[in-house]
Design a protein around this motif. Structure first.
Motif, mmCIF file in Angstrom:
data_model
loop_
_atom_site.group_PDB
_atom_site.id
_atom_site.type_symbol
_atom_site.label_atom_id
_atom_site.label_comp_id
_atom_site.label_asym_id
_atom_site.label_seq_id
_atom_site.Cartn_x
_atom_site.Cartn_y
_atom_site.Cartn_z
ATOM 1 N N SER A 1 32.631 43.504 56.935
ATOM 2 C CA SER A 1 34.133 43.900 56.884
ATOM 3 C C SER A 1 34.500 45.240 56.418
ATOM 4 C CB SER A 1 35.102 42.911 56.289
ATOM 5 O OG SER A 1 34.963 42.749 54.906
ATOM 6 N N ARG A 2 35.610 45.608 56.488
ATOM 7 C CA ARG A 2 36.042 46.994 55.958
ATOM 8 C C ARG A 2 35.979 46.944 54.207
ATOM 9 N NH1 ARG A 2 41.491 50.806 57.262
ATOM 10 N NH2 ARG A 2 40.930 52.452 56.136
ATOM 11 N N ASP A 3 36.303 45.844 53.697
ATOM 12 C CA ASP A 3 36.481 45.490 52.237
ATOM 13 C C ASP A 3 34.931 45.376 51.817
ATOM 14 O OD1 ASP A 3 37.509 45.727 49.977
ATOM 15 O OD2 ASP A 3 38.316 43.807 49.948
ATOM 16 N N GLY A 4 33.928 44.933 52.802
ATOM 17 C CA GLY A 4 32.442 44.916 52.535
ATOM 18 C C GLY A 4 32.049 43.893 50.935
ATOM 19 N N ILE A 5 31.675 44.542 49.908
ATOM 20 C CA ILE A 5 31.131 43.965 48.840
ATOM 21 C C ILE A 5 32.332 42.912 48.348
ATOM 22 C CG2 ILE A 5 30.252 44.174 46.704
ATOM 23 C CD1 ILE A 5 28.914 46.774 47.624
ATOM 24 N N ASN A 6 33.457 43.649 48.108
ATOM 25 C CA ASN A 6 34.560 42.796 47.591
ATOM 26 C C ASN A 6 34.928 41.740 48.150
ATOM 27 O OD1 ASN A 6 36.377 42.360 45.424
ATOM 28 N ND2 ASN A 6 38.051 43.538 46.492
ATOM 29 N N ALA A 7 35.072 41.818 49.487
ATOM 30 C CA ALA A 7 35.264 40.797 50.351
ATOM 31 C C ALA A 7 34.069 39.526 50.408
ATOM 32 C CB ALA A 7 35.358 41.172 51.795
ATOM 33 N N LEU A 8 32.936 40.028 50.349
ATOM 34 C CA LEU A 8 31.838 39.031 50.094
ATOM 35 C C LEU A 8 31.836 38.123 48.987
ATOM 36 C CD1 LEU A 8 29.264 37.966 51.257
ATOM 37 C CD2 LEU A 8 27.998 40.015 50.156
ATOM 38 N N ILE A 9 32.125 38.964 47.779
ATOM 39 C CA ILE A 9 32.250 38.231 46.564
ATOM 40 C C ILE A 9 33.528 37.165 46.541
ATOM 41 C CG2 ILE A 9 33.070 38.709 44.073
ATOM 42 C CD1 ILE A 9 30.121 39.479 44.661
ATOM 43 N N ARG A 10 34.553 37.483 47.021
ATOM 44 C CA ARG A 10 35.652 36.302 47.336
ATOM 45 C C ARG A 10 35.320 35.260 48.056
ATOM 46 N NH1 ARG A 10 38.769 41.239 48.393
ATOM 47 N NH2 ARG A 10 38.840 40.449 50.342
ATOM 48 N N ARG A 11 34.502 35.509 49.256
ATOM 49 C CA ARG A 11 34.167 34.521 49.981
ATOM 50 C C ARG A 11 33.267 33.540 49.227
ATOM 51 N NH1 ARG A 11 36.292 32.067 53.724
ATOM 52 N NH2 ARG A 11 37.162 34.077 54.111
ATOM 53 N N VAL A 12 32.139 34.035 48.643
ATOM 54 C CA VAL A 12 31.319 33.310 47.614
ATOM 55 C C VAL A 12 31.991 32.465 46.926
ATOM 56 C CG1 VAL A 12 29.327 33.148 46.076
ATOM 57 C CG2 VAL A 12 29.316 34.825 47.917
ATOM 58 N N SER A 13 33.009 32.892 46.388
ATOM 59 C CA SER A 13 33.953 32.194 45.298
ATOM 60 C C SER A 13 34.612 31.071 45.933
ATOM 61 C CB SER A 13 34.717 32.955 44.484
ATOM 62 O OG SER A 13 35.550 32.466 43.653
ATOM 63 N N LYS A 14 35.137 31.182 47.124
ATOM 64 C CA LYS A 14 35.847 30.188 48.064
ATOM 65 C C LYS A 14 34.925 29.047 48.394
ATOM 66 C CE LYS A 14 39.299 29.622 51.596
ATOM 67 N NZ LYS A 14 40.138 30.389 52.655
#
Length: 475
Positions: A145-158
């Motif tokens: 996604s456009r947010d890339g790494i930050n979005a991936l970190i949030r998804r792992v957390s969820k």
């Protein structure tokens, strides 16, 4: 599968004779044995099936104790073969120990129980695989996604219901979910992981939480930390490994893009030094020289200029940074000189300059950096204080100093006295006050210096040579 689900299967006809309160135990596997002591062949979590062929009533309590110690999920006892009913001693011992005891009726073959558990385990594994597959797809989608790494970190957390933290190659936080997540308390373990060459991982227990720490990439591009109260399952570890792989790839791509950007900036900087107008091109890269007049800071002595540029860019994103020859150059306002000069490297600072005079500013900064030691910041204007020494190659100046002052080696008190006396133009009282001695003591020391040097200090040329030697002496 849990024991309760097995009991609820009406086709099996199982009857609970003891340990009803423990029916929520999970079944790892089904094992059949007629040995008097089957525990050497158990791993824990099994539903043990037996007809009690080798069981004596006197041994019931001992058998239950061994099974509990082995960690079995429960005991299924087939009646109508070796025993018409379950021995009461076995029922009492199982109830007292909290061990689920299931009566298996004669028409129910043990293989039917094994098949029921096997089907449930296979279904659970398939469901886990589907969950893992869906989760991996979500992670890949987030990474792209456009947010890339930050979005991936949030998804792992969820997905894991855990806190997640990403550190960069220098150990500094890059992204966190939630934003309050920190590595506080496990810094030493994180540093231990970062110090290893190649990918490495560790599972820690800290403050009642299970914490996974993984180094990212073969070149240690960062560290992924995930923690929560509940233990991680095998599927959870697969998910963390997937996230680590995606993050390693994303960081590697980011490094490649940043390296290309640095090469472009260096090329534009070279054009600036030649007087070319490339301000518009720099603006497209979101880089603009500071308001004129500005200072040029040259940082020398870094083991790896690329790593230094990456760190400085992260710490000072608005600063114009480029590589010139073997130094890193920054164009900064006067108020920002201290932040760059305090990097632990040799730093040279130019006089105030304008973009039209950039080449001269860079020359001044590089010249000042040559005179600075590690952790020192030298301004070009200060070099004038060295006078003629600045015109002499450093090696020749040191050789001159060592030769001139050789007779005084080992006489540190005399050297300090000579330095103070020369600094006060041969005036006895001010020099003596500075040294904290009587003027007659100072006179005696200077006479001793003359004797050792075999030279008269009332000659201006001799004083000038000694002053230069003291200034050039690195000791």
């Amino acid at each position: 599968m849990r024991l309760r689900e097995l009991v609820d299967d009406v086709e099996l006809g199982l009857v609970v004779r003891a340990g009803r309160a423990e029916l929520d135990r999970s079944i790892a596997w089904v094992h059949t044995s007629e040995l008097a002591d089957p525990t050497p062949f158990l791993e824990g979590g099994e539903l043990l099936l037996t007809t009690g062929l080798a069981l004596r009533e006197a041994d019931c309590a001992d058998l239950v104790g061994r099974l509990v110690a082995a960690g079995v999920a429960g005991l299924g006892f087939g009646v109508g073969i070796s025993h018409r009913e379950i021995p009461p001693q076995l029922v009492d011992a199982a109830e007292a120990a909290g061990l689920p005891l299931l009566e298996v009726p004669r028409p129910t073959p043990f293989i039917a129980i094994s098949k029921a558990v096997s089907r449930a385990l296979a279904a659970a594994e398939y469901a886990e695989l589907r969950r893992t597959s869906r989760a991996q797809h979500e992670l890949a989608k987030a990474a792209g996604s456009r947010d890339g790494i930050n979005a991936l970190i949030r998804r792992v957390s969820k997905l894991l219901d855990a806190w997640t933290l990403l550190l960069d190659a220098g150990g500094r936080p890059l992204h966190a979910a939630p934003s309050s997540a920190t590595a506080e308390g496990i810094e030493s373990e994180v540093e231990s992981i970062r110090a290893k060459k190649g990918p490495s991982a560790r599972i820690l227990t800290f403050n009642g939480e299970e914490v996974s720490v993984q180094q990212l990439g073969a070149r240690a591009r960062g560290v992924l930390i995930v923690g929560r109260r509940a233990a991680f399952s095998t599927a959870d570890h697969h998910l963390i490994n997937t996230a680590a792989s995606l993050l390693s790839l994303a960081l590697e791509q980011g490094e490649s893009l940043e390296a290309a950007r640095r090469r472009l900036v260096n090329g534009l900087f070279a054009l600036l030094l030649r007087g070319e107008d490339v301000v518009d091109e720099l603006s497209r890269l979101r880089l603009e020289p500071p308001v004129e007049p500005f200072r040029v800071v040259a940082l020398a002595g870094a083991p790896d200029n690329d790593e230094l540029l990456s760190r400085l860019t992260a710490d000072h994103p608005e600063t114009f940074l480029a590589e010139h020859a073997d130094v890193v150059v920054a164009l900064v306002a006067e108020t920002d000189v201290g932040r760059l000069a305090g990097s632990g490297l040799a730093a040279g600072v130019s006089d105030p300059c304008r973009l039209a005079d950039l080449a001269e500013g860079v020359r001044q900064a590089c010249h000042a950096a040559e005179a600075a030691g590690p952790g020192d910041a030298v301004r070009f204007a200060a070099l004038a204080g060295n006078g003629v020494l600045d015109l002499i190659p450093a090696e020749r100046a040191r050789a001159f100093a060592e030769s001139t002052l050789a007779p005084l080696r080992g006489h540190d008190e005399l050297i300090r006295s000579l330095d103070a006396w020369l600094a006060h133009h041969g005036q006895w009282d001010p020099a003596a006050v500075r040294l904290g001695v009587h003027r007659h003591t100072l006179r005696n020391r200077i006479r001793k210096v003359e004797e050792l040097l075999d030279r008269r200090l009332d000659q201006p040329g001799v004083r000038a040579e000694l002053w230069l030697a003291l200034r050039a002496d690195p000791r």
